[in-house]
Design an enzyme around this catalytic site. Structure first.
Site, mmCIF file in Angstrom:
data_model
loop_
_atom_site.group_PDB
_atom_site.id
_atom_site.type_symbol
_atom_site.label_atom_id
_atom_site.label_comp_id
_atom_site.label_asym_id
_atom_site.label_seq_id
_atom_site.Cartn_x
_atom_site.Cartn_y
_atom_site.Cartn_z
ATOM 1 C CG ASP A 18 5.972 6.979 -0.115
ATOM 2 O OD1 ASP A 18 6.053 6.110 -1.005
ATOM 3 O OD2 ASP A 18 4.969 7.119 0.605
ATOM 4 N NE ARG A 31 4.628 0.383 -8.110
ATOM 5 C CZ ARG A 31 4.260 1.261 -7.169
ATOM 6 N NH1 ARG A 31 3.196 2.010 -7.333
ATOM 7 N NH2 ARG A 31 4.936 1.377 -6.060
ATOM 8 C CG HIS A 35 10.957 1.899 -8.067
ATOM 9 N ND1 HIS A 35 10.506 2.527 -6.932
ATOM 10 C CD2 HIS A 35 10.083 0.884 -8.300
ATOM 11 C CE1 HIS A 35 9.408 1.910 -6.488
ATOM 12 N NE2 HIS A 35 9.130 0.927 -7.303
ATOM 13 C CG ASN A 66 8.804 -1.646 0.592
ATOM 14 O OD1 ASN A 66 9.703 -0.839 0.869
ATOM 15 N ND2 ASN A 66 7.531 -1.271 0.546
ATOM 16 C CB SER A 194 5.854 3.481 6.540
ATOM 17 O OG SER A 194 4.739 4.154 6.004
HETATM 18 C C1 IPE Z 1 7.885 3.281 3.036
HETATM 19 O O1 IPE Z 1 7.158 3.543 1.888
HETATM 20 C C2 IPE Z 1 9.086 2.454 2.698
HETATM 21 C C3 IPE Z 1 10.133 3.115 1.919
HETATM 22 C C4 IPE Z 1 10.137 4.377 1.561
HETATM 23 C C5 IPE Z 1 11.248 2.286 1.557
HETATM 24 P P1 IPE Z 1 5.898 2.645 1.511
HETATM 25 O O2 IPE Z 1 5.348 3.217 0.258
HETATM 26 O O3 IPE Z 1 6.267 1.213 1.475
HETATM 27 O O4 IPE Z 1 4.931 2.901 2.743
HETATM 28 P P2 IPE Z 1 3.358 2.722 2.908
HETATM 29 O O5 IPE Z 1 3.048 1.301 2.548
HETATM 30 O O6 IPE Z 1 2.713 3.673 1.964
HETATM 31 O O7 IPE Z 1 3.084 3.064 4.324
HETATM 32 C C1 IPE Z 2 8.991 4.590 -2.629
HETATM 33 O O1 IPE Z 2 8.067 4.818 -3.634
HETATM 34 C C2 IPE Z 2 9.966 3.492 -2.987
HETATM 35 C C3 IPE Z 2 9.823 2.261 -2.189
HETATM 36 C C4 IPE Z 2 8.980 2.078 -1.220
HETATM 37 C C5 IPE Z 2 10.714 1.173 -2.521
HETATM 38 P P1 IPE Z 2 6.764 3.927 -3.781
HETATM 39 O O2 IPE Z 2 7.074 2.812 -4.712
HETATM 40 O O3 IPE Z 2 6.228 3.545 -2.466
HETATM 41 O O4 IPE Z 2 5.787 4.961 -4.499
HETATM 42 P P2 IPE Z 2 4.229 5.110 -4.281
HETATM 43 O O5 IPE Z 2 3.980 5.286 -2.826
HETATM 44 O O6 IPE Z 2 3.605 3.875 -4.825
HETATM 45 O O7 IPE Z 2 3.887 6.331 -5.080
HETATM 46 MG MG MG Z 3 4.865 4.401 -1.214
#
Ligand code: IPE
Ligand code: IPE
Ligand code: MG
Length: 247
Positions: A18, A31, A35, A66, A194
């Site tokens: 995350d 963003r 990734h 997601n 999550s």
């Molecule tokens: C959890 O991260 C899912 C993955 C790392 C793939 P999210 O960023 O989606 O989780 P929440 O929404 O903050 O709980």
């Molecule tokens: C984790 O990073 C990747 C996925 C959930 C696919 P995030 O995209 O959730 O990053 P934040 O939480 O917005 O920083």
């Molecule tokens: Mg996240």
């Protein structure tokens, strides 16, 4: 399967990767760039996990929730995944890494399903190191899928509901042929699971790292393992019960 970690080193580590979006924001980037850097961190973690002697590394790459992100972000993530899998295949074959996909396959784009199935099939016989990729994964969906399969087996007469126990139930989870994670790591300072491996992590140790996923490196990984090595896993027993008898 019983967890069996030797020398206080976990056999199976699962990571909630995350913080990609916040990493990008902090660097003034879109963003998707977060990734992209996150995919590089995946590559580094695979290498670190093998070097550190783990047998299983499970990575939460895309949750069922997601899909609710902006369409452009979901599409970019799928493209990155496709590219990642293409790049990884050679590496996996060379280093004998087995791929296991955890999640609802059939809802992913068809070309990704094909690539995943092909990679799983070509790496299926490797035994030393397994990478679990949680894709379109959610624990609740997993339990529902297991319940459906169990109900069908009962209807078909191949399973006796009265004798169903957890050992049999777990075989119906996506992770049926994998041991439970010894250690679950979540990066980016968030303290929640999550919808990730909720049943499998019933007795996992949990390490919350402040590091944003694109910055997660070998030192961060080792810090998590050092933390794990200090834990006492009691599984409901008392600390005294776990001490070896004096000779
Ligand atoms: C959890 O991260 C899912 C993955 C790392 C793939 P999210 O960023 O989606 O989780 P929440 O929404 O903050 O709980
Ligand atoms: C984790 O990073 C990747 C996925 C959930 C696919 P995030 O995209 O959730 O990053 P934040 O939480 O917005 O920083
Ligand atoms: Mg996240």
């Amino acid at each position: 399967m019983q967890n069996d970690s030797t020398n206080n080193r976990p056999r199976h580590v699962a990571i909630i990767m995350d913080g990609n979006g916040r990493w990008a924001k902090a660097h003034g980037l879109p963003r998707i760039e977060g990734h992209r850097r996150g995919a590089q961190a995946v590559q580094r973690s695979l290498e670190a996990a093998r070097d550190l002697g783990l047998q299983y590394l499970t990575l939460y790459a895309f949750s069922v929730e997601n899909w609710n992100r902006p369409k452009e972000e979901v599409q970019a993530l799928m493209e990155l995944l496709d590219q990642f899998l293409k790049d990884q295949l050679k590496h996996m074959l060379k280093h004998k890494i087995r791929l296991r996909v955890l999640g609802r396959y059939h809802e992913l784009p068809k070309h990704i399903q094909d690539r995943l199935r092909d990679t799983e099939a070509r790496t299926a016989d490797f035994t030393d190191f397994t990478v679990g990729l949680a894709l379109n994964y959610g624990s609740r969906t997993e339990v529902v899928d297991a319940a459906r399969a169990i109900a069908k087996a009962a209807q078909a007469g191949t399973l006796d509901p009265d004798n169903l126990d957890y050992a049999q139930f777990r075989d119906f989870l996506y992770t049926g042929d994998m041991p439970d994670p010894d250690l679950v790591i979540r990066t980016s300072g968030e303290s929640r699971l999550s919808n990730f491996l909720l049943l499998q992590s019933a007795y996992s140790e949990i390490h919350f790292s402040q590091v944003l996923w694109p910055d997660f490196d070998r030192a961060s990984f080792e810090a998590a393992l050092d933390d794990y090595a200090q834990r006492e896993r009691r599984y409901g027993k008392t600390s005294e019960q776990l001490q070896p008898p004096e000779s």
